[in-house]
Design an enzyme around this catalytic site. Sequence first.
Site, PDB file in Angstrom:
ATOM      1  N   ARG A   8       0.826  -1.206   0.000  1.00  0.00           N
ATOM      2  CA  ARG A   8       0.000   0.000   0.000  1.00  0.00           C
ATOM      3  C   ARG A   8       0.854   1.247   0.000  1.00  0.00           C
ATOM      4  O   ARG A   8       1.929   1.266   0.596  1.00  0.00           O
ATOM      5  CB  ARG A   8      -0.812   0.059   1.290  1.00  0.00           C
ATOM      6  CG  ARG A   8      -2.090  -0.670   1.198  1.00  0.00           C
ATOM      7  CD  ARG A   8      -2.873  -0.452   2.482  1.00  0.00           C
ATOM      8  NE  ARG A   8      -3.392  -1.752   2.835  1.00  0.00           N
ATOM      9  CZ  ARG A   8      -3.414  -2.249   4.031  1.00  0.00           C
ATOM     10  NH1 ARG A   8      -2.963  -1.567   5.043  1.00  0.00           N
ATOM     11  NH2 ARG A   8      -3.898  -3.441   4.243  1.00  0.00           N
ATOM     12  N   SER A  67       7.913  -4.885   6.439  1.00  0.00           N
ATOM     13  CA  SER A  67       7.545  -5.919   7.419  1.00  0.00           C
ATOM     14  C   SER A  67       8.448  -7.138   7.374  1.00  0.00           C
ATOM     15  O   SER A  67       7.997  -8.277   7.175  1.00  0.00           O
ATOM     16  CB  SER A  67       6.097  -6.321   7.174  1.00  0.00           C
ATOM     17  OG  SER A  67       5.278  -5.175   7.135  1.00  0.00           O
ATOM     18  N   ASP A  69       6.081  -3.629  10.686  1.00  0.00           N
ATOM     19  CA  ASP A  69       4.621  -3.496  10.768  1.00  0.00           C
ATOM     20  C   ASP A  69       4.092  -3.609  12.198  1.00  0.00           C
ATOM     21  O   ASP A  69       3.080  -3.001  12.554  1.00  0.00           O
ATOM     22  CB  ASP A  69       3.897  -4.484   9.835  1.00  0.00           C
ATOM     23  CG  ASP A  69       4.371  -5.914   9.979  1.00  0.00           C
ATOM     24  OD1 ASP A  69       5.315  -6.156  10.756  1.00  0.00           O
ATOM     25  OD2 ASP A  69       3.784  -6.794   9.313  1.00  0.00           O
TER      26      ASP A  69
HETATM   27  C1  G6P Z   1      -1.174  -4.216   8.571  1.00  0.00           C
HETATM   28  C2  G6P Z   1      -0.024  -3.513   7.944  1.00  0.00           C
HETATM   29  C3  G6P Z   1       0.773  -4.369   7.036  1.00  0.00           C
HETATM   30  C4  G6P Z   1       1.026  -5.664   7.702  1.00  0.00           C
HETATM   31  C5  G6P Z   1      -0.277  -6.329   7.852  1.00  0.00           C
HETATM   32  C6  G6P Z   1      -0.185  -7.743   8.288  1.00  0.00           C
HETATM   33  O1  G6P Z   1      -2.291  -3.959   7.868  1.00  0.00           O
HETATM   34  O2  G6P Z   1      -0.390  -2.305   7.398  1.00  0.00           O
HETATM   35  O3  G6P Z   1       1.940  -3.761   6.712  1.00  0.00           O
HETATM   36  O4  G6P Z   1       2.001  -6.424   7.121  1.00  0.00           O
HETATM   37  O5  G6P Z   1      -1.050  -5.615   8.761  1.00  0.00           O
HETATM   38  O6  G6P Z   1      -1.242  -8.370   7.770  1.00  0.00           O
HETATM   39  P1  G6P Z   1      -1.279  -9.362   6.501  1.00  0.00           P
HETATM   40  O7  G6P Z   1      -2.332 -10.294   6.903  1.00  0.00           O
HETATM   41  O8  G6P Z   1      -1.623  -8.536   5.331  1.00  0.00           O
HETATM   42  O9  G6P Z   1       0.063  -9.984   6.435  1.00  0.00           O
HETATM   43  C1  BGC Z   2       8.546 -10.728   9.575  1.00  0.00           C
HETATM   44  C2  BGC Z   2       8.220  -9.658  10.569  1.00  0.00           C
HETATM   45  C3  BGC Z   2       6.840  -9.137  10.360  1.00  0.00           C
HETATM   46  C4  BGC Z   2       5.875 -10.270  10.354  1.00  0.00           C
HETATM   47  C5  BGC Z   2       4.465  -9.814  10.134  1.00  0.00           C
HETATM   48  C6  BGC Z   2       7.468 -11.772   9.579  1.00  0.00           C
HETATM   49  O1  BGC Z   2       7.703 -12.688   8.599  1.00  0.00           O
HETATM   50  O2  BGC Z   2       9.758 -11.321   9.857  1.00  0.00           O
HETATM   51  O3  BGC Z   2       9.149  -8.620  10.477  1.00  0.00           O
HETATM   52  O4  BGC Z   2       6.550  -8.254  11.381  1.00  0.00           O
HETATM   53  O5  BGC Z   2       6.217 -11.185   9.379  1.00  0.00           O
HETATM   54  O6  BGC Z   2       4.278  -9.207   8.943  1.00  0.00           O
END
Ligand code: G6P
Ligand code: BGC
Length: 938
Positions: free
Chosen positions: A539, A603, A657
């Site tokens: 995003r 992240s 994140d």
């Molecule tokens: C939030 C953050 C993202 C993050 C996500 C994890 O919405 O803005 O950066 O990585 O949560 O959720 P997802 O299920 O998309 O991995």
């Molecule tokens: C990453 C983390 C991140 C998490 C959630 C993991 O795979 O190593 O840095 O916070 O995913 O997105």
Amino acid sequence: MVTAVAQRLLSQRKQVDDTLAHFSLNRDQLRVVRDKMRVELERGLRKDSHSSASVKMLPAFVFQTPDGTERGKYLALDLGGTNFRVLVVKIRSGIRKSVRMYNKIYAIPHEIMQGTGEELFDHIVHCISDFLDYMGMKNTRLPLGFTFSFPCRQTGIDKGSLVSWTKGFKATDCEDHDVVDMLRDAIKRRNEFDLDIVAVVNDTVGTMMTCAYEDSKCEIGLIAGTGSNVCYMEDMRNIETVEGDEGQMCVNTEWGGFGENGCIEDIRTKFDREVDEGSLNSGKQRFEKMTSGMYLGEIVRQILIDLTKRGLLFRGRITEPLKTRGIFETKFLSQIERFISTYTLIIALMHLQSLGSTCDDSIIVKEVCGAVSHRAAQLCGAGMAAIVEKIRENRGLEHLEITVGVDGTLYKLHPHFSRVLKDTVRDLAPKCTVSFVLSEDGSGKGAALITAVARRYCDKRRQEWLKLRIDKYLYSMRFSDETLLEIMSRFRRELEKGLSQDTNPTATVKMLPTFVRSIPDGTEKGDFIALDLGGSNFRILRVKVSHEKKQTVQMETEIYDTPEDIIHGSGTRLFDHVAECLGDFMEKHKIKDKKLPVGFTFSFPCAQTKLDEGILLTWTKRFKASGVEGMDVVKLLNKAIKKRGVRFTDIMAVVNDTVGTMMTCGFDDHRCEVGIIIGTGTNACYMEEMRHIELVEGDEGRMCINTEWGAFGDDGMLEDIRTDFDRDIDRGSLNPGKQLFEKMVSGMYMGELVRLILVKMAREGLLFEGRITPELLTKGKFETKHISAIEKSKEGLSKAKEILARLGVEPSADDCIAVQHVCAIVSFRSASLVAATLAAILTRLKDNKHVPRLKTTVGIDGSLYKMHPQYARRLHKTVRRLVPECDVRFLLSESGSGKGAAMVTAWAYRLCGDAQQNLRHSSGDHAGNGRGGESMEV
Ligand code: G6P
Ligand code: BGC
Ligand code: G6P
Ligand code: BGC
């Protein structure tokens, strides 16, 4: 002359009275009957006396009366009363609670009643076939409730072997055979349709259930019809012939057999004996033969013959009709007693096979009928008094209020039977208020209700059994609280290992300092761009934080694709793509010329020495772009942006994140000091005391630590709880040997875990009848979002069916239940493990603060947590159980971590501005608004 006639008449009268006097029972006699019935009821219930008891007290395997939640469409058979019926019963529950019935009556010819068992059941099935044709339902396999109004020894609701025929039935090869089996065999023989026979039910039980549907106080069923019988709800602890002491079960008393052991010989008359001897089952059903419609007419006939033989009736002439057995049906008895005027009675009697001709005869016939039916009603009343008294004593009540559901032609048609019955009960059971409710709909409705209850019960039992089997199969995925507490303390040690300078290099949980030192304080403001890369969506956001009266945040977001070839290609391509998307965003939002400061949510695990630097330690999840690990992602991105010529202020901060989430939630709740992600990946950050962070200089205040808990277990620490499925997942992943905790927990892997389990179960024949399809064997075909859909409480099973059908398997209902349970075990394990690691962080926070109770807020984000219907509840509950000394508020981040990243950026920008100002003040440099070279912290 007159005197002689008068004397003859008087003598005649006396002889008639003397004969009928045997039928008149006084109160004391009735009390004796009541008490003897009670003794027999008890003997029938006890194990040691059951086999010799004349009242058999047959367990009916009905444990509860209907509660109004029954629903569905059922077929019912109703065999054993005056009519044989086949019915369809539609039951609705809820506000539209109703029962609709469609039925057809069929004759059972005499020769079939007394032919062979096979003929009888073939006839029954022939009638069902006709009915199904008539209803156009041949192809619907309906559940069936079978009202079979004869004594059956049941071992379950769908198993009952006929003890002995009663009333007018005497088909061969049926006694001691299971009636359900006989019906099933006949259905097979016909080979036209299939039925699911769920329940076999006595008519008393059907009647009780029919009435209980309307009146929950109805716990007794009485039939006073062709035959006579009662059932009632007995305490399980009193039914010694069935295992178990809990709750209640309906007992079919079969009180018709009362007296078979000779205990009521004192009140039996020679007429009763004659009737018995001429019956199909001589010596049996002695009470029934004194009380039920099939025999009352016969008793009357025997008396009339006797009186005629003695010249007291019909001028001593025994007509052919009078010699005919069965000439007097219950309905005639009722009719004779109903006629008030002698004239109409004479006409009726003449009509009824020319039995009576004179006025006197008619009066005597009516008296005979009255005596016989009055005694029958009194005897039933005495028997009922014994039953209600027993129930009252069972419940230890001073006074019992109870309802009896009643059916049967005698009760319904006879003008006085019900009144005499009720009077007798009132007299002989003064501590009970007994209401009698007539069953309007027959016992077929009750049989359908029992079928519904039994189905629900069977379904529940079957589901429990299935789940238990899967629990056993996947036992290694189910953790006790003890195990979770052990994992929690292991993780607590890992946290400490990662924080200490000496042990950090070998620690798997890296405990990365983030240089974020506090959550938002409400003074942040400005116009920022946030990039958010690493979750399921990439995003770009514009975040405007204004500060008029109250701090408000406005956000505009675009989601961009991150194609597989880019995230697996070269690092340069990946960052070029990010820069390109940024350019597009700025153009779209018309901010090309605005030099907005950028916050970068990245992240992945990054080592930081300052806010605007992040050395990628290792890719995780789906990412594997080359040449990035070991590099500063801020530099790489800056380079790519500059290459595109985009004007912007600079990347002010790179945040994980988890940190973004904590900051987002911290904006709304100042207690927020933990951020966790349960999404594609999983991770947590929290505010640690500086004095414990040995990798960063300084002891004052706190700093947010990105734990990178996904790597927990990479040193073998979790081998005892990892399964072969987890090992398979790891082997097939982009980063084998790494992020082992994440691979047991997060959304990227859970669907795949379920798929591997399903394949193994199918291979072992435990699912899908052993069928394995190519789709089922394809990696990634079962996604975590499918788990979320399948675990929905309402439509979960139909979703399972739909999803499995897409995988090419045609699942049975049991398969769907099983798959749902597999999903539940896998997602429950995830929530439990996250609860354990989070609990470790919470205890650490509590210890850091030296408080007896910790009150804190955890900010959470991630698709698994958000979309799974049960995940959040399970996680919260488990955390509260593991650390009862912590009051935790779980706060869902509604706006992703971009907003949090903007907060960090605002701080960084302000600090940078201050630093610039200081620099300008000291050096006199007024040029540009670029940032100084210092490292920044928030
Ligand atoms: C939030 C953050 C993202 C993050 C996500 C994890 O919405 O803005 O950066 O990585 O949560 O959720 P997802 O299920 O998309 O991995
Ligand atoms: C990453 C983390 C991140 C998490 C959630 C993991 O795979 O190593 O840095 O916070 O995913 O997105
Ligand atoms: C109900 C039931 C029958 C039962 C009958 C007794 O209507 O549906 O199955 O046997 O009552 O009455 P009857 O007088 O016909 O024997
Ligand atoms: C049967 C009972 C039945 C009753 C009323 C008796 O002859 O033995 O099972 O409930 O008739 O139909």
